[in-house]
Each structure stands twice: as structure tokens, then as C-alpha cells.
Scaffold this motif. Structure first.
Motif, mmCIF file in Angstrom:
data_model
loop_
_atom_site.group_PDB
_atom_site.id
_atom_site.type_symbol
_atom_site.label_atom_id
_atom_site.label_comp_id
_atom_site.label_asym_id
_atom_site.label_seq_id
_atom_site.Cartn_x
_atom_site.Cartn_y
_atom_site.Cartn_z
ATOM 1 N N ILE A 1 14.005 -43.787 -33.582
ATOM 2 C CA ILE A 1 13.650 -45.113 -34.133
ATOM 3 C C ILE A 1 12.190 -45.445 -33.826
ATOM 4 C CG2 ILE A 1 14.122 -47.598 -34.019
ATOM 5 C CD1 ILE A 1 17.062 -46.894 -33.354
ATOM 6 N N LEU A 2 11.762 -45.106 -32.614
ATOM 7 C CA LEU A 2 10.391 -45.433 -32.194
ATOM 8 C C LEU A 2 9.451 -44.227 -32.308
ATOM 9 C CD1 LEU A 2 11.303 -47.669 -29.131
ATOM 10 C CD2 LEU A 2 10.623 -48.431 -31.414
ATOM 11 N N ASN A 3 9.940 -43.187 -32.928
ATOM 12 C CA ASN A 3 9.140 -41.990 -33.217
ATOM 13 C C ASN A 3 8.407 -41.462 -31.982
ATOM 14 O OD1 ASN A 3 7.621 -39.924 -34.346
ATOM 15 N ND2 ASN A 3 7.306 -41.024 -36.268
ATOM 16 N N ALA A 4 9.194 -40.991 -31.028
ATOM 17 C CA ALA A 4 8.615 -40.464 -29.783
ATOM 18 C C ALA A 4 7.568 -39.365 -30.011
ATOM 19 C CB ALA A 4 9.724 -39.968 -28.857
ATOM 20 N N PRO A 5 7.819 -38.384 -30.902
ATOM 21 C CA PRO A 5 6.821 -37.315 -31.054
ATOM 22 C C PRO A 5 5.457 -37.833 -31.496
ATOM 23 C CG PRO A 5 8.882 -36.726 -32.148
ATOM 24 C CD PRO A 5 9.008 -38.166 -31.744
ATOM 25 N N ARG A 6 5.446 -38.777 -32.420
ATOM 26 C CA ARG A 6 4.157 -39.284 -32.921
ATOM 27 C C ARG A 6 3.533 -40.275 -31.950
ATOM 28 N NH1 ARG A 6 4.765 -42.462 -38.171
ATOM 29 N NH2 ARG A 6 5.262 -44.110 -36.685
ATOM 30 N N SER A 7 4.368 -41.186 -31.435
ATOM 31 C CA SER A 7 3.812 -42.282 -30.631
ATOM 32 C C SER A 7 3.347 -41.793 -29.262
ATOM 33 C CB SER A 7 4.843 -43.390 -30.464
ATOM 34 O OG SER A 7 5.912 -42.938 -29.658
ATOM 35 N N GLY A 8 4.030 -40.793 -28.714
ATOM 36 C CA GLY A 8 3.633 -40.264 -27.406
ATOM 37 C C GLY A 8 3.867 -41.214 -26.246
ATOM 38 N N MET A 9 4.512 -42.343 -26.495
ATOM 39 C CA MET A 9 4.723 -43.301 -25.399
ATOM 40 C C MET A 9 6.041 -42.998 -24.678
ATOM 41 S SD MET A 9 5.467 -46.593 -27.800
ATOM 42 C CE MET A 9 6.771 -46.560 -29.017
ATOM 43 N N LEU A 10 6.219 -43.618 -23.530
ATOM 44 C CA LEU A 10 7.418 -43.359 -22.740
ATOM 45 C C LEU A 10 8.641 -43.989 -23.403
ATOM 46 C CD1 LEU A 10 8.953 -42.403 -20.238
ATOM 47 C CD2 LEU A 10 8.279 -44.524 -19.102
ATOM 48 N N ILE A 11 9.589 -43.145 -23.800
ATOM 49 C CA ILE A 11 10.860 -43.619 -24.349
ATOM 50 C C ILE A 11 11.954 -42.880 -23.597
ATOM 51 C CG2 ILE A 11 12.320 -43.784 -26.404
ATOM 52 C CD1 ILE A 11 9.716 -43.635 -28.087
ATOM 53 N N ASN A 12 12.661 -43.612 -22.745
ATOM 54 C CA ASN A 12 13.758 -43.028 -21.979
ATOM 55 C C ASN A 12 15.056 -43.560 -22.590
ATOM 56 O OD1 ASN A 12 15.755 -43.591 -19.457
ATOM 57 N ND2 ASN A 12 14.688 -41.644 -19.259
ATOM 58 N N ALA A 13 15.787 -42.695 -23.278
ATOM 59 C CA ALA A 13 16.918 -43.169 -24.086
ATOM 60 C C ALA A 13 18.131 -42.266 -23.913
ATOM 61 C CB ALA A 13 16.509 -43.216 -25.556
ATOM 62 N N GLY A 14 19.314 -42.884 -23.888
ATOM 63 C CA GLY A 14 20.527 -42.120 -23.657
ATOM 64 C C GLY A 14 20.540 -41.599 -22.224
ATOM 65 N N PHE A 15 21.077 -40.402 -22.039
ATOM 66 C CA PHE A 15 21.153 -39.827 -20.684
ATOM 67 C C PHE A 15 19.942 -38.953 -20.341
ATOM 68 C CE2 PHE A 15 25.545 -41.081 -21.330
ATOM 69 C CZ PHE A 15 25.888 -41.571 -20.079
ATOM 70 N N MET A 16 18.846 -39.192 -21.023
ATOM 71 C CA MET A 16 17.614 -38.440 -20.779
ATOM 72 C C MET A 16 17.132 -38.677 -19.345
ATOM 73 S SD MET A 16 14.081 -39.258 -22.809
ATOM 74 C CE MET A 16 14.804 -39.092 -24.430
ATOM 75 N N PRO A 17 16.825 -37.600 -18.597
ATOM 76 C CA PRO A 17 16.241 -37.837 -17.270
ATOM 77 C C PRO A 17 14.834 -38.417 -17.417
ATOM 78 C CG PRO A 17 16.286 -35.481 -17.785
ATOM 79 C CD PRO A 17 16.970 -36.180 -18.930
ATOM 80 N N LEU A 18 14.480 -39.277 -16.476
ATOM 81 C CA LEU A 18 13.126 -39.839 -16.494
ATOM 82 C C LEU A 18 12.168 -38.854 -15.833
ATOM 83 C CD1 LEU A 18 11.394 -42.359 -17.185
ATOM 84 C CD2 LEU A 18 11.783 -43.114 -14.833
ATOM 85 N N SER A 19 11.039 -38.635 -16.467
ATOM 86 C CA SER A 19 10.050 -37.727 -15.894
ATOM 87 C C SER A 19 8.678 -38.378 -15.999
ATOM 88 C CB SER A 19 10.091 -36.404 -16.663
ATOM 89 O OG SER A 19 9.080 -35.550 -16.180
ATOM 90 N N VAL A 20 8.260 -38.988 -14.903
ATOM 91 C CA VAL A 20 6.964 -39.668 -14.861
ATOM 92 C C VAL A 20 6.251 -39.213 -13.587
ATOM 93 C CG1 VAL A 20 5.811 -41.911 -14.734
ATOM 94 C CG2 VAL A 20 7.920 -41.682 -16.051
ATOM 95 N N PRO A 21 5.017 -38.731 -13.691
ATOM 96 C CA PRO A 21 4.313 -38.287 -12.486
ATOM 97 C C PRO A 21 4.254 -39.402 -11.436
ATOM 98 C CG PRO A 21 3.054 -37.730 -14.466
ATOM 99 C CD PRO A 21 4.193 -38.604 -14.905
ATOM 100 N N GLY A 22 4.592 -39.038 -10.209
ATOM 101 C CA GLY A 22 4.489 -40.003 -9.113
ATOM 102 C C GLY A 22 5.634 -40.986 -8.999
ATOM 103 N N MET A 23 6.681 -40.771 -9.777
ATOM 104 C CA MET A 23 7.771 -41.756 -9.710
ATOM 105 C C MET A 23 8.455 -41.726 -8.342
ATOM 106 S SD MET A 23 10.486 -40.170 -12.368
ATOM 107 C CE MET A 23 11.900 -39.285 -11.773
ATOM 108 N N ASN A 24 8.925 -42.889 -7.915
ATOM 109 C CA ASN A 24 9.407 -43.042 -6.547
ATOM 110 C C ASN A 24 10.845 -42.523 -6.374
ATOM 111 O OD1 ASN A 24 11.142 -45.092 -7.442
ATOM 112 N ND2 ASN A 24 9.677 -46.719 -6.959
ATOM 113 N N ASP A 25 11.297 -42.555 -5.114
ATOM 114 C CA ASP A 25 12.620 -42.019 -4.786
ATOM 115 C C ASP A 25 13.744 -42.755 -5.503
ATOM 116 O OD1 ASP A 25 11.443 -40.215 -3.167
ATOM 117 O OD2 ASP A 25 11.983 -41.190 -1.269
ATOM 118 N N ARG A 26 13.548 -44.047 -5.724
ATOM 119 C CA ARG A 26 14.606 -44.821 -6.402
ATOM 120 C C ARG A 26 14.805 -44.302 -7.826
ATOM 121 N NH1 ARG A 26 16.219 -49.639 -3.957
ATOM 122 N NH2 ARG A 26 16.927 -50.385 -5.980
ATOM 123 N N LEU A 27 13.716 -44.022 -8.503
ATOM 124 C CA LEU A 27 13.831 -43.490 -9.864
ATOM 125 C C LEU A 27 14.419 -42.073 -9.840
ATOM 126 C CD1 LEU A 27 10.518 -44.937 -11.366
ATOM 127 C CD2 LEU A 27 12.837 -45.516 -12.099
#
Ligand SMILES: [Zn+2]
Length: 365
Positions: free
Chosen positions: A164-190
Motif C-alpha cells: 500500500i505504501l510502496n516500500a520498494p520505491r519509498s525506501g522508508m521504514l515499513i514494519n508490517a505483519g510479522f516482519m522482524p524489525l531491522s534498524v541499526p542501533g535498535m535497543n534491547d527492547r526492540l
């Protein structure tokens, strides 16, 4: 030459209007999939509580029922009916003349979210399938603006937001469904939430994460990374309505109202956000009302499922409470309304039709 001066003056007043007068520096958008305006404005429905769609009727009555409508809706959504009604604006109470609708004729999720974020009730977007959305959306636009680069994030229970938000083109962070979050430097809680969601029941489907996990991801990310635009997308009320489970539908709506309160309390106590953040709450479509079981469904063949609601609370929106203006607002107007709150013009950049901003959001009338 005269023409040029007029244009320059118009351009100046335009940028003045959008760029200087606004206090909003950040936006948080929360959607609750398929939550009816009927429950938002009237609270729990006695006919549904008394129907076969409600188990544990005594518990439901104790939690959500009282004869007075203003008390009843506050039992269901106490944050909406305290902070938002006192300091913000609520659109879509048809009992008081305010009408809010989707402009698309389909009345289901993908077309609904497409309309909110692209400002365009695109006739082609008649699908819930994993079709990548060709239309530019507000979040993608924001992610390209100075000061917003990599400061735009989406956390959604439904995996379809990747398309819906066109992740490939937009390149912005979209964490949707059961996708694991992958962000550099993310903390232990994440990191821990990534582990936790592997163990979570998938009672809705493999494509839809339980909302409390989506909320925890969004809240924790907000605290660590301080995005300027955050989108949080809940899904469970729609699934429970389709299942005809009124008790759980009400429970989830009540819980999500409390989640939104947590976000607002954080916003209003954190210096990055306090008094410079606008919160927008809405849904993707309505549902049926009569006959009774029509509340399960929505779509072009379900009467009244175009009827929706939205709410706004923030430093540029005068506290007008429940709107009673005899006008119909459409969800295709939300994208430009939100852009204007940030001093930006989405419409000029979108490359397709975009609904006009809703003036009363900034005037209160
Ligand atoms: Zn649905």
C-alpha cells in the motif's frame, strides 16, 4: 509583470499560510481497521449485546453498558471522550449532523488506506491483493522533505502495507505483519519484541500480527528514534467484527483507545513532541448497521459502510470537540490536511488528484 507580482504575492501568502503559522512539527497517525462510527459516538450497541454475537453478556454490560450515551461511549473509549473531545475535534457523528466518509466506492481496506495516504480515491485500487501501489503517498512525500529524511516510520499489523505504501520505491521504514524489525542501533527492547513475536499466536492469520505487538514496536521505536511522522495501524477490531464476536471487538477497541492514550501522554511529556505534534485518528472503512448481522461486513454491497469518522488533536486544531457542521468530510482530504499542518503542500507534488484540505481542522469551524 503585474501577473508575476500577483503570483509572487499569492506564493508568499501560500507559504505564509503553510510555513509560518503552523506549530505542528510532527504527526502521529493511528488507524483502527473497520471501527464503526456507531461505536465511537454511541458506544456499545444494546441490540448487539443482546444478540447471539455477544458472549458473556453480563461482563460486557458491566464493562460497557449504561443507558446514557455520553457515559456509554466514554466507557468504551475513555481517551477519545476525555482528552480528544476536550482538546481536539471529532468528525462523523451523524446523530449531530457531522458526516465523514470514504470517497472510494469499494469500502474495504486497501482502497481505504490508499485513499487516506494518497489523497486519491483511485478507481484502480480495487483490491486487497499484494499489488504494489503506483500512487505517491503522503508518508513517502514526507520522507523526502528536508528534516524528515529517515524520520518517517510505519508499524502495521497487516502485512499489506508493504504494498500500500510502496516500500520498494519509498525506501522508508515499513514494519508490517510479522516482519522482524531491522534498524541499526535498535535497543534491547526492540530486539526482544522481534523474539516475542515469533512466539505470538497467529490467530488472525499469518499475514496479520496481533495489535498489542504492533503497538509495542511503534511505542518503543518512537521513544528511541523520535520519528517526525509515525503511522500506527491496528487491525484486530475488523477481524473480530468479521468473526461476529462483539465482546472481543469491544474489548480490542477499548484497549486500543488506552494504547492511544499512552502515546499521547508520552507526546505531551516529551520535549521533542510536546505542543508541536498533531495526532490523527481514523479508520479505513465503515461497516453495515441493519439488519443486525450486517455489522460483520463492509463493501460496495453493504449499505452505509462508506460512513466513517476521524479525530484530530494538536497545537493547530482549535478545541471544537464534536463537530456539528452540516458538511461531509472525505478521507481523500486527510493527506493534504496533514501536509498543511506540517507547513507542506502534498497536493502539488503528488502527481495525481488529491482532495482539498479540511479547513475546520485549523479553524475549528
Ligand atoms: Zn474487513
Amino acid at each position: 509583470m503585474k501577473k508575476l507580482i500577483v503570483i509572487l504575492l499569492l506564493a508568499a501568502s501560500f507559504s505564509n499560510l503553510f510555513a509560518q503559522q503552523h506549530k505542528t512539527q510532527n504527526v502521529i497517525i493511528v488507524t483502527i481497521d473497520g471501527l464503526r462510527w456507531q461505536e465511537v459516538f454511541r458506544g456499545a450497541d444494546s441490540a448487539l449485546i443482546n444478540s447471539n454475537d455477544t458472549q458473556d453478556k453480563d461482563v460486557v454490560r458491566k464493562n460497557f453498558w449504561t443507558a446514557d450515551v455520553t457515559e456509554r461511549r466514554k466507557k468504551l473509549m475513555p481517551f477519545i471522550w476525555s482528552a480528544v473531545v476536550e482538546q481536539g475535534q471529532l468528525y462523523g457523528n451523524r446523530d449531530k449532523g457531522s458526516k465523514d466518509e470514504v470517497a472510494n466506492p469499494y469500502h474495504f481496506s486497501y482502497p481505504g488506506y490508499n485513499e487516506i495516504f494518497t489523497g486519491f480515491a483511485a478507481p484502480k485500487m480495487n483490491t486487497n491483493e499484494p499489488v504494489t501501489n503506483p500512487n505517491m503517498n503522503l508518508l513517502e512525500f514526507l520522507n523526502k522533505q528536508k528534516g524528515f529524511e529517515n524520520k518517517v516510520a510505519t508499524f502495521a499489523s497487516w502485512e499489506r502495507f508493504t504494498q500500500i505504501l510502496n516500500a520498494p520505491r519509498s525506501g522508508m521504514l515499513i514494519n508490517a505483519g510479522f516482519m522482524p524489525l531491522s534498524v541499526p542501533g535498535m535497543n534491547d527492547r526492540l530486539q526482544h519484541l522481534n523474539e516475542l513475536q515469533l512466539e505470538a499466536p497467529r490467530y488472525i492469520s499469518d499475514s496479520t500480527r496481533i495489535d498489542f505487538l504492533t503497538f509495542e514496536f511503534a511505542k518503543t521505536y518512537l521513544k528511541q528514534f523520535k520519528p517526525r511522522a509515525l503511522y500506527l495501524s491496528f487491525d484486530e477490531p475488523d477481524d473480530l467484527a468479521h468473526a461476529g464476536n462483539y465482546k472481543f471487538y469491544l474489548d480490542r477497541v477499548h484497549q486500543e483507545d488506552a494504547f492511544i492514550r499512552q502515546l499521547w501522554n508520552y507526546i505531551q511529556t516529551n520535549p521533542t513532541y510536546k505542543d508541536k505534534t498533531t495526532l490523527i485518528l481514523t479508520c479505513d472503512h465503515g461497516r453495515g448497521d441493519v439488519p443486525l448481522t450486517k455489522w460483520h461486513d463492509h463493501g460496495s454491497d453493504v449499505a452505509h459502510s462508506e460512513q466513517t469518522w476521524f479525530a484530530v488533536i494538536g497545537p493547530d486544531s482549535p478545541a471544537a470537540g464534536e463537530m456539528t457542521l452540516p458538511v461531509t468530510t472525505y478521507h481523500k482530504q486527510l493527506a493534504q490536511t496533514i501536509a498543511n499542518l506540517l507547513g507542506l503542500d502534498f497536493k502539488a507534488a503528488a502527481g495525481h488528484q488529491v482532495g482539498d484540505p479540511i479547513k475546520s481542522v485549523t479553524t475549528g469551524k
